[in-house]
Design a protein around this motif. Structure first.
Motif, short mmCIF file in Angstrom:
data_model
loop_
_atom_site.label_atom_id
_atom_site.label_comp_id
_atom_site.label_asym_id
_atom_site.label_seq_id
_atom_site.Cartn_x
_atom_site.Cartn_y
_atom_site.Cartn_z
N VAL A 1 0.83 -1.20 0.00
CA VAL A 1 0.00 0.00 0.00
C VAL A 1 0.87 1.25 0.00
O VAL A 1 1.65 1.48 0.93
N SER A 2 0.71 2.06 -1.04
CA SER A 2 1.38 3.36 -1.10
C SER A 2 0.46 4.42 -0.53
O SER A 2 -0.67 4.61 -0.99
N LEU A 3 0.94 5.13 0.48
CA LEU A 3 0.20 6.21 1.13
C LEU A 3 0.83 7.52 0.66
O LEU A 3 1.72 8.07 1.29
N ASP A 4 0.38 7.98 -0.49
CA ASP A 4 1.03 9.10 -1.15
C ASP A 4 1.01 10.34 -0.27
O ASP A 4 -0.01 10.70 0.32
N THR A 5 2.18 10.99 -0.15
CA THR A 5 2.31 12.29 0.52
C THR A 5 2.12 12.20 2.03
O THR A 5 1.78 13.18 2.68
N LEU A 6 2.36 11.06 2.63
CA LEU A 6 2.15 10.89 4.06
C LEU A 6 3.46 11.03 4.83
O LEU A 6 4.34 10.17 4.73
N ARG A 7 3.60 12.10 5.59
CA ARG A 7 4.80 12.28 6.41
C ARG A 7 4.63 11.51 7.72
O ARG A 7 3.53 11.42 8.28
N ALA A 8 5.73 10.97 8.19
CA ALA A 8 5.66 10.07 9.35
C ALA A 8 5.17 10.77 10.60
O ALA A 8 4.36 10.21 11.37
N ASP A 9 5.62 12.00 10.84
CA ASP A 9 5.34 12.62 12.13
C ASP A 9 3.92 13.16 12.27
O ASP A 9 3.60 13.83 13.25
N ARG A 10 3.02 12.86 11.30
CA ARG A 10 1.61 13.21 11.46
C ARG A 10 0.78 11.98 11.80
O ARG A 10 -0.46 12.02 11.73
N LEU A 11 1.43 10.90 12.23
CA LEU A 11 0.73 9.69 12.64
C LEU A 11 0.94 9.46 14.13
O LEU A 11 2.02 9.70 14.66
N GLY A 12 -0.09 8.97 14.78
CA GLY A 12 0.00 8.70 16.21
C GLY A 12 1.10 7.73 16.54
O GLY A 12 1.82 7.89 17.54
N CYS A 13 1.28 6.70 15.72
CA CYS A 13 2.30 5.69 15.99
C CYS A 13 3.71 6.23 15.83
O CYS A 13 4.67 5.61 16.28
N TYR A 14 3.85 7.41 15.20
CA TYR A 14 5.14 8.08 15.11
C TYR A 14 5.22 9.30 16.04
O TYR A 14 6.11 10.12 15.90
N GLY A 15 4.25 9.40 16.98
CA GLY A 15 4.35 10.42 18.01
C GLY A 15 3.45 11.63 17.86
O GLY A 15 3.54 12.55 18.68
#
Length: 477
Positions: free
Chosen positions: A6-20
């Motif tokens: 699954v490609s999640l286009d344009t998704l930066r890591a630090d906007r996810l709960g699992c990345y903080g």
């Protein structure tokens, strides 16, 4: 065996709960991460979309394949190149994609027995619901086969148009994004890149004056995407194949939300754009809750998936056709997944050649960027950031630490020389023969309005372009 990539286009890591991240953008992605492995320091080797996906499906960086730019008319990928979907299909797996990159370059359809174009003729953007509507019937029809399914979601990409109920989750209640007294959008509206984004972004959202609204829309798009991924998981469970499916999710690149004079787009070799999520789940094989803290890159996905097929050794699959490949830049993630290694490398090289042309290196402590053509931006030739004291990359210490800057530049030079092995530099070819693709797009838009790049560069005010564009439009009626 079943693989869903699954490609999640344009998704930066630090906007996810699992990345903080502190806001609730990703409850289901967080759950998937808790059920499998998350890579804390995952990076794109090449940005943006075209080059990122090419590196993923070849296991090689753009410097080696020659694909370093997005939307370039010069770029070709020979059919002799190893290509992940083609290898899996040749080995006997059923291959399918719900994607639209074939419209950009023909090689993105290579190897897929079924290629479902996700473009909706009724609108200019791709809704994750459309991806699921195409994928779910296919999954039901092929659930008893060994398959490789590639899904490409665009919901975090501009123009940021999630349903209204998602917007209210992230934008302050009672705040007016169109308040004429706000001036937060002025830097974006009076930027050299404005003519491009006016058509592709700003006009679709409306006369926004509050830049915080765009940030909220980005978060809302991620939450909308998260719900589509939840539906995908529910479909896998409904079909009884969730437990046997290797699910791999990655961001092709991130997104800058005003950082470094980049307004809701994905250029610049800064952390918001090059640090991406990579999450893998395979029940009974990948330990739940594993967090790998070392450096990895997207090129690592290809050898990792090939090794997974060999590990599973499903009936009807010719494992011999998945032999070890020479010249891959990617390395298997399995040692990191098993806890035998922190990552796959001690530092990562970075590259872009679309909006601007630059190469960089990210070490444990430093980020060094060498810009060759800044395009519509103003950049120093060399940037050095101490990420321990300056994680936001706001204090360029290249002049204060010249020895460090020189040493990192030498590493880049050696990497380029060794990777090219005597071949011409594709970035140099792009810049000398065709220029930056997005600079050319802006020039074409300006020409339609009767303006030149030099004229616009002298005075890039929104009012000037809007008036010129309106006059040009009226004269053609």
């Amino acid at each position: 065996m079943k693989i869903v990539l699954v490609s999640l286009d344009t998704l930066r890591a630090d906007r996810l709960g699992c990345y903080g991240y502190r806001l609730p953008t990703s409850p289901h992605l967080d759950r998937i991460a808790s059920e499998g492995a998350l890579f804390e320091r995952a990076y794109a080797s090449d940005i943006p979309t075209e080059v990122a996906h090419t590196s993923i499906f070849t296991g090689k960086v753009g410097l080696r394949t020659g694909v370093v730019s997005h939307g370039s008319t010069l770029t070709q990928l020979p059919k002799s190149r190893d290509w992940l979907p083609l290898m899996l299909r040749s080995a006997g797996m059923t291959t399918a994609a719900v994607d639209n990159l074939y419209q950009l370059k023909e090689w993105f359809a290579r190897g897929f027995r079924y290629y479902m174009n996700s473009v909706d003729d009724k609108q200019r953007w791709i809704d994750g619901k459309s991806v699921n509507e195409l994928a779910f019937p296919w999954l039901e029809q092929h659930k008893d086969e060994s398959f490789f399914l590639f899904l490409h979601y665009w919901d975090a990409h501009t123009p940021y148009l999630p349903p209204e109920e998602y917007k209210t989750m992230f934008y302050e209640s009672g705040r007016d994004p169109f308040d004429p007294n706000r001036r937060g959008m002025e830097p974006a509206y009076n930027h050299l890149a404005y003519p491009f984004f006016k058509h592709h972004h700003y006009d679709l959202v409306g006369p926004v004056t509050d830049s915080a609204y765009y940030d909220a829309l980005y978060d809302a798009g991620i939450r909308y995407l998260d719900d589509r991924l939840r539906e995908l998981d529910e479909q896998l469970e409904r079909l009884g194949i969730k437990e046997e499916t290797l699910l791999v999710l990655f961001g092709d690149h991130g997104e800058s939300l005003t950082e470094h004079d980049i307004y809701w787009d994905h250029c610049g070799l800064y952390e918001p754009t090059v640090r991406v999520p990579i999450i893998m789940r395979w029940p009974g094989v990948i330990p739940a809750g594993r967090r790998a803290e070392g450096f990895v890159q997207q090129t690592d996905l290809m050898p990792t998936l090939l090794e997974a097929v060999k590990m599973a050794a499903p009936g009807g699959i010719d494992i011999a056709k998945l032999a070890e490949l020479d010249g891959l830049d990617g390395k298997s993630l399995w040692p990191a997944i098993r806890g035998e290694a922190k990552g796959t490398r001690d530092y990562v090289f970075l590259s872009e050649c679309a909006w601007q042309a630059a190469r960089g290196i990210r070490t444990d402590r430093f980020k060094y960027i060498r810009t060759y053509d800044a395009g519509p931006f103003r950049r120093p030739a060399c940037e050095l950031y101490d990420l321990e004291s300056d994680p936001g990359e706001t204090d360029n210490v290249a002049s204060k630490l010249p020895d460090t800057a020189r040493e990192l530049q030498e590493r880049i030079d050696r990497w380029v020389e060794e990777t090219l092995d005597g071949r011409p530099d594709p970035m140099h070819i792009q810049l000398t023969q065709a220029g930056l693709p997005f600079r050319r797009r802006i020039e074409a838009i300006l020409a339609e309005a009767g303006m030149t790049w030099d004229d616009w560069q002298r005075d890039p005010r929104r009012e000037r372009f809007d008036q010129a564009a309106a006059s040009a439009l009226s004269s053609h009626r």
